[in-house]
Design an enzyme around this catalytic site. Structure first.
Site: not given
Ligand code: NDP
Ligand code: 8X3
Length: 252
Positions: A9, A34-35, A60-61, A87, A153, A157, A183
């Site tokens: 990610g 993926r991108r 794609d994971v 991530n 969701y 987690k 986070p």
């Molecule tokens: P973003 O949406 O900015 O990033 C998510 C990343 O995950 C992207 O790089 C995306 O890449 C990748 N991803 C999603 N689906 C797939 C897939 N099927 N295969 C491969 N890669 C994938 O979100 P965040 O940076 O905020 O999130 C990162 C992590 O942190 C996640 O696990 C999220 O649950 C967790 N998190 C986020 C919080 C928040 O408030 N933002 C709080 C707590 C946890 P691409 O689309 O290019 O595949």
């Molecule tokens: C992301 C945090 O509170 O939007 O994992 O679910 S919350």
């Protein structure tokens, strides 16, 4: 030889910020997502800024075969992974369970649980062969507290939290560290993805308080990754100062 971090990610948000921080700290990187266009741009930026060697692998994971094929195809030198940052993840929708979308549920379960497992299965075996490694799993405050309409969701987690603990036990004899990072609200593409590209609704999530930014989480991950060999951070919960729990946010 530089240490290697493999980040899933890495095309956005926390993963991309981790790529910057680990490159700054002298790591070479395997970046996935993926991108492919984004991975390639980031690789070239990090190479110029930090002289980091970067391999990119777009897959794609959720697709087990793609995960195994793409990772196993990497040249041997990239399999000496010191740090895996699991991530890649996402949330889709915010609906009561009885109205939830089957597709959204499957996307979240397949990405956040099964995707993390597929990557970990491959990379943990490389780490065992290499006799070292550190796996850092992105959980969430949503894996510690359940909130209204967060149902699936949150469940994914909570599963990451359980897997974090399970991995630590199973990998113990191999000296592999396992850390969970949880986070609170981080302003990334996360909410836009959750609300299917509705930028206005996504922006509202962070209205009236200062959320975390991706770099805050990346620096926390770096702290965990940079402890001495005999120290493991089991888990860290990282919140915006204005957020005491999922729904206790102090808005001005
Ligand atoms: P973003 O949406 O900015 O990033 C998510 C990343 O995950 C992207 O790089 C995306 O890449 C990748 N991803 C999603 N689906 C797939 C897939 N099927 N295969 C491969 N890669 C994938 O979100 P965040 O940076 O905020 O999130 C990162 C992590 O942190 C996640 O696990 C999220 O649950 C967790 N998190 C986020 C919080 C928040 O408030 N933002 C709080 C707590 C946890 P691409 O689309 O290019 O595949
Ligand atoms: C992301 C945090 O509170 O939007 O994992 O679910 S919350």
């Amino acid at each position: 030889m530089a240490k290697i971090a493999l980040i899933t990610g890495a095309t956005s948000g926390i993963g991309e910020a981790c790529a910057h921080v680990f490159a700054r700290e002298g790591y070479d990187l395997v970046l996935t997502g993926r991108r492919l266009d984004r991975l390639e741009k980031l690789a070239s930026k990090l190479n110029k800024a930090h002289n980091a060697e970067v391999a990119v692998s777009a897959f794609d994971v959720r697709d087990r075969e793609q995960v195994i094929d793409n990772l196993e195809q990497l040249p041997a030198k990239w399999k000496k992974v010191n740090v895996l940052i699991n991530n890649a993840g996402l949330s889709k929708g915010l609906d009561p369970l009885q109205k939830g979308s089957y597709d959204d549920w499957e996307t979240m379960i397949d990405t956040n649980i099964k995707g993390l497992l597929y990557v970990s299965r491959v990379v943990s075996n490389w780490m065992i062969d290499n006799g070292m490694g550190h796996i850092i799993n992105l959980g969430s405050i949503a894996g510690k507290e359940v909130y209204a309409n967060g149902n699936v969701y949150c469940a994914t987690k909570f599963a990451v939290d359980a897997l974090n603990k399970g991995m630590r036990i199973d990998l113990l004899p191999h000296g592999i560290k396992v850390t969970g990072i949880h986070p609170g609200a981080v302003e990334t593409e996360f909410s836009e993805v959750r609300f299917n590209g509705d930028k206005k609704r996504a922006k509202k999530v962070y209205d009236g308080f200062e959320p975390l930014v991706a770099e805050d989480v990346a620096e926390t991950i770096w702290f965990a990754a940079s402890r001495p060999a005999h120290v493991n951070i089991n888990e860290l919960t990282v919140m915006p100062t204005a957020q005491a729990s999922v729904f206790n946010i102090f808005k001005k």
